[in-house]
Scaffold this motif. Structure first.
Motif, PDB file in Angstrom:
ATOM      1  N   TRP A  74       0.813  -1.215   0.000  1.00 53.60           N
ATOM      2  CA  TRP A  74       0.000   0.000   0.000  1.00 53.60           C
ATOM      3  C   TRP A  74       0.848   1.268   0.000  1.00 53.60           C
ATOM      4  O   TRP A  74       0.529   2.230  -0.694  1.00 53.60           O
ATOM      5  CB  TRP A  74      -0.919  -0.013   1.217  1.00 53.60           C
ATOM      6  CG  TRP A  74      -1.847  -1.188   1.246  1.00 53.60           C
ATOM      7  CD1 TRP A  74      -2.348  -1.876   0.167  1.00 53.60           C
ATOM      8  CD2 TRP A  74      -2.387  -1.835   2.404  1.00 53.60           C
ATOM      9  NE1 TRP A  74      -3.150  -2.897   0.580  1.00 53.60           N
ATOM     10  CE2 TRP A  74      -3.206  -2.904   1.950  1.00 53.60           C
ATOM     11  CE3 TRP A  74      -2.274  -1.613   3.770  1.00 53.60           C
ATOM     12  CZ2 TRP A  74      -3.899  -3.737   2.827  1.00 53.60           C
ATOM     13  CZ3 TRP A  74      -2.949  -2.451   4.645  1.00 53.60           C
ATOM     14  CH2 TRP A  74      -3.751  -3.500   4.172  1.00 53.60           C
ATOM     15  N   ARG A 123       2.234   1.744  -3.498  1.00 58.73           N
ATOM     16  CA  ARG A 123       1.234   2.280  -4.414  1.00 58.73           C
ATOM     17  C   ARG A 123       0.967   3.756  -4.143  1.00 58.73           C
ATOM     18  O   ARG A 123       0.721   4.536  -5.068  1.00 58.73           O
ATOM     19  CB  ARG A 123      -0.071   1.485  -4.287  1.00 58.73           C
ATOM     20  CG  ARG A 123       0.018   0.019  -4.731  1.00 58.73           C
ATOM     21  CD  ARG A 123      -1.385  -0.560  -4.838  1.00 58.73           C
ATOM     22  NE  ARG A 123      -1.415  -2.013  -4.987  1.00 58.73           N
ATOM     23  CZ  ARG A 123      -1.233  -2.674  -6.125  1.00 58.73           C
ATOM     24  NH1 ARG A 123      -0.980  -2.006  -7.233  1.00 58.73           N
ATOM     25  NH2 ARG A 123      -1.317  -3.997  -6.157  1.00 58.73           N
ATOM     26  N   ALA A 124       0.999   4.135  -2.862  1.00 62.29           N
ATOM     27  CA  ALA A 124       0.674   5.522  -2.496  1.00 62.29           C
ATOM     28  C   ALA A 124       1.862   6.467  -2.662  1.00 62.29           C
ATOM     29  O   ALA A 124       1.723   7.573  -3.215  1.00 62.29           O
ATOM     30  CB  ALA A 124       0.164   5.578  -1.053  1.00 62.29           C
ATOM     31  N   TYR A 183      -3.860   7.455  -0.720  1.00 62.73           N
ATOM     32  CA  TYR A 183      -4.384   6.543  -1.732  1.00 62.73           C
ATOM     33  C   TYR A 183      -5.792   6.959  -2.159  1.00 62.73           C
ATOM     34  O   TYR A 183      -6.149   6.915  -3.343  1.00 62.73           O
ATOM     35  CB  TYR A 183      -4.396   5.122  -1.171  1.00 62.73           C
ATOM     36  CG  TYR A 183      -4.810   4.045  -2.147  1.00 62.73           C
ATOM     37  CD1 TYR A 183      -3.862   3.387  -2.917  1.00 62.73           C
ATOM     38  CD2 TYR A 183      -6.149   3.678  -2.290  1.00 62.73           C
ATOM     39  CE1 TYR A 183      -4.229   2.386  -3.817  1.00 62.73           C
ATOM     40  CE2 TYR A 183      -6.521   2.687  -3.185  1.00 62.73           C
ATOM     41  CZ  TYR A 183      -5.560   2.052  -3.944  1.00 62.73           C
ATOM     42  OH  TYR A 183      -5.930   1.073  -4.836  1.00 62.73           O
ATOM     43  N   ARG A 223       0.653   2.279  -8.674  1.00 64.61           N
ATOM     44  CA  ARG A 223      -0.732   2.449  -8.243  1.00 64.61           C
ATOM     45  C   ARG A 223      -1.684   1.492  -8.977  1.00 64.61           C
ATOM     46  O   ARG A 223      -2.610   0.926  -8.393  1.00 64.61           O
ATOM     47  CB  ARG A 223      -1.163   3.900  -8.482  1.00 64.61           C
ATOM     48  CG  ARG A 223      -2.652   4.197  -8.296  1.00 64.61           C
ATOM     49  CD  ARG A 223      -3.109   3.872  -6.878  1.00 64.61           C
ATOM     50  NE  ARG A 223      -4.518   4.173  -6.722  1.00 64.61           N
ATOM     51  CZ  ARG A 223      -4.983   5.271  -6.167  1.00 64.61           C
ATOM     52  NH1 ARG A 223      -4.148   6.171  -5.710  1.00 64.61           N
ATOM     53  NH2 ARG A 223      -6.264   5.478  -6.046  1.00 64.61           N
TER      54      ARG A 223
END
Length: 519
Positions: free
Chosen positions: A90, A93-94, A416, A510
Motif C-alpha cells: 500500500w 502504491r501511495a 491513496y 498504483r
C-alpha cells in the motif's frame, strides 16, 4: 482494472496461497492471538505502573485510540487491495518504492526483534509449568535457551504446514488464554470485595481512568508507548487477507473487532490486578520491579494459592502465559513470511522468497528464513550480556518500528484515497481524517520513544552503550533500533543494485495488478 467512484481498484490475482481458508471468526482469533494479551501484560504492566501509577487503566484505554484509527485505515486499504504485503504494497502504491520498501522492513524488523523475547518467555514458562523453578526462574539458563530455540522451530513448522493448521492451533491457545485471564481477574475482584485480598489492595475507582492525574507528560507518553506495544499484532488479520473468505472485507473487520476484544480484556485485567495487588514496591505490588516480566505468575500464586484446586489454577495460568507466547510466536512468523512473499513477488527482495509449497500452499523460503533468522537473533541476544537486558531492550526498540509502519499505513490510506475523500462524509472520515490522526499520534509517539531510548537518564532502557572516543552513553534500545535500521539500509541497497526493476517502478505502481509467484 475496475473503478469505484473516483478510486481505482486493482484487479486481484491470487499469489498461490490457499484462498478461502479462513472465515471471520478464524481471522479474528489469529488477529487477537497475535497480540498475545497474557504475554504482553506479563512483560509490560510493571513498567507501565512505574511510569503512570494508578492511571494505568486510563493509559490502556487511550492507547487503544491510535490502534483503532490505524485499523480503520488497514480495513479501508484492504477493500481496494487485499494484498498480503499490506504496508509494503500500500505504501508503494501511495508513495513510491522507497517508502514502500521501508514500510516492509519496518514489519520485518519488529517481528524479528520480538521473537527473542517470545522464545525466552516460552522457555522459562515451560519449566515453571512443570515446577522446575530453579531453571525456569533463570533466564540465562542454557536449558531455557534450548527450549526457546526448539519452540521457534516447532512454530515455524506449524506455519509451514498450512494456514488452517495454524488457525486451528490458535483457537485452542486463545481459548485457554482468554478464559484464564477472565478467571484470574474475576477471582481477584471477588477477593478484593470480600476483604480476603492481601495487604496493599485497593478499592477500584473510576478516577483511575483520568489521564490528567499522571505526574508528568513525559511519564504519560512513556506509558502510552508501552501500551501501544501490548496492542500490537492485530495486523496479522490483514496479512492473511489472501487466505480468507471475502478477502476484501473479512480481514479489515477482523482487525477492528480484535482491537475491541483487546480493549475489554486489558481493561478488565489491569483494573483487577491493580485492585488486588496495589501499586506498592514490595511483595506482589505492581510497583515491585522484581515482578517485571513475571507479574501474572506472581499474582496467580497470590490469587489462587499453591494447594488443592488453587494449585491447578496456578498451573493453568502458567500454561496460559506459555500458550500466549506460543500463539504470538506463530502469528509473528505468519505476517513476516507473507510480507517477504509479497516483496519477492514484486522483486523488491530476491525472488526465491516468493516460492510457495505445492501441497500446503504456504510460503516456504519466507517461512523457513523467518524462523532461522529469529533463532540467530535470539542466540546473539542471549549471549550478549547474558541476554537479560538485551532482550528487554529489543522489546522496547520495537516501539519505533510499530509506530512507523502502522502510522505509515494511516498516511498511505489518506493519500491513496485522496481523490475520493470529498465524495461523502463517510469517506472523508474513514479514509482520510481518522487514519491520518492515527498516523500522527503514532509518529509522535515513535519520535518520543527515540528520545527516551537514546537518553539513559530517562531510565527507559535495561542496558547502555558508550560511544567510542566521544564517551557518550546512549540507551541499549536506541542502539538496537539503529542497528536494525542500518541492516535494513544495507539490504535495501543490495536489492536495489541486484534487481532494480521494483525501484524503477516497473513491477509495482498504483495500477499494477496483484501478481502471482512462480510455481
Amino acid at each position: 482494472m475496475a473503478t469505484t467512484g473516483q478510486i481505482s481498484v486493482e484487479q486481484q490475482v491470487d499469489k498461490g496461497l490457499k484462498s478461502g481458508a479462513l472465515g471471520l471468526v478464524s481471522t479474528t482469533i489469529i488477529a487477537t492471538a497475535s497480540v498475545a494479551p497474557a504475554y504482553s501484560i506479563a512483560a509490560t504492566l510493571v513498567f507501565v505502573v512505574g511510569f503512570v501509577g494508578l492511571q494505568s487503566p486510563a493509559v490502556a484505554v487511550l492507547a487503544f485510540v491510535p490502534m483503532l484509527f490505524c485499523s480503520i485505515g488497514y480495513s479501508e486499504l484492504n477493500k481496494a487491495d487485499p494484498d498480503c504485503g499490506t504496508t509494503f504494497t500500500w505504501a508503494t502504491r501511495a508513495f513510491g518504492p522507497r517508502t514502500g520498501w521501508a514500510g516492509g522492513w519496518g514489519i520485518i524488523a519488529a517481528d524479528v526483534l520480538v521473537m527473542a523475547s517470545l522464545a525466552q518467555v516460552a522457555g522459562q514458562y515451560g519449566f515453571l509449568l512443570f515446577n522446575a523453578k530453579g531453571i525456569g526462574s533463570n533466564p540465562t539458563s542454557g536449558w531455557v535457551l534450548l527450549v526457546g530455540v526448539l519452540w521457534i522451530v516447532v512454530m515455524t513448522y506449524i506455519c509451514y504446514r498450512g494456514i488452517e493448521v495454524s488457525a486451528n492451533f490458535q483457537k485452542a491457545l486463545l481459548a485457554i488464554e482468554l478464559v484464564m485471564l477472565a478467571v484470574l481477574s474475576i477471582t481477584a475482584l471477588v477477593k478484593v470485595g470480600n476483604g480476603t485480598a492481601p495487604p496493599g489492595h485497593l478499592t477500584p475507582s473510576l478516577s483511575w481512568l483520568n489521564p490528567f492525574h499522571v505526574s508528568s507528560f513525559s511519564a504519560f507518553t512513556a506509558g502510552i508507548i508501552l501500551m501501544v506495544f501490548i496492542y500490537w499484532g492485530w495486523d496479522t488479520a490483514v496479512a492473511v487477507n489472501e487466505e480468507t473468505k471475502d478477502k476484501n472485507k473479512t480481514p479489515g473487520r477482523a482487525a477492528i473487532l480484535s482491537t475491541f476484544i483487546l480493549l475489554v480484556t486489558y481493561a478488565l485485567v489491569i483494573f483487577s490486578m491493580q485492585s488486588f495487588a496495589g501499586i506498592g514496591t514490595t511483595g506482589n505490588g505492581l510497583g515491585n520491579v522484581n515482578n517485571a516480566g513475571d507479574v501474572l505468575s506472581i499474582q496467580g500464586n497470590a490469587v489462587f494459592g499453591n494447594s488443592g484446586f488453587g494449585s491447578v489454577l496456578t498451573h493453568l495460568l502458567l500454561l496460559m502465559v506459555l500458550s500466549s507466547a506460543a500463539a504470538s510466536t506463530q502469528t509473528t512468523i505468519l505476517p513476516t513470511a507473507r510480507t517477504t512473499l509479497s516483496m519477492a513477488v514484486y522483486r523488491a527482495i530476491p525472488h526465491s522468497f516468493a516460492k510457495i509449497h505445492r501441497r500446503y500452499l504456504t510460503p516456504t523460503v519466507s517461512t523457513i528464513t523467518m524462523g532461522a533468522v529469529s533463532i540467530a537473533v535470539y542466540l546473539l541476544m542471549n549471549y550478549s550480556s547474558n541476554g537479560i537486558g538485551v532482550i528487554g531492550d529489543a522489546v522496547i526498540a520495537i516501539g519505533l518500528y510499530i509506530a512507523f509502519y502502522y502510522g505509515l499505513t494511516g498516511f498511505a490510506c489518506a493519500w491513496y484515497y485522496r481523490r475520493n475523500l470529498t465524495s461523502s462524509m463517510r469517506n472523508l472520515w474513514m479514509q482520510g481524517i481518522i487514519p491520518v490522526l492515527g498516523g500522527l499520534i503514532l509518529f509522535f509517539l515513535g519520535g518520543w520513544s527515540v528520545w527516551l531510548d537514546y537518553d539513559v537518564a530517562t531510565a527507559n532502557d535495561y542496558t547502555m552503550w558508550t560511544v567510542p572516543w566521544l564517551h557518550w552513553q546512549v540507551g541499549g534500545a536506541f542502539v538496537i533500533a539503529i542497528v536494525a535500521g542500518l541492516v535494513g539500509l544495507a539490504c535495501y541497497f543490495y536489492c536495489r543494485f541486484k534487481d532494480p526493476a521494483f525501484f524503477r517502478k516497473e513491477t509495482l505502481t498504483r495500477n499494477t495488478a496483484t501478481l502471482v509467484p512462480d510455481e
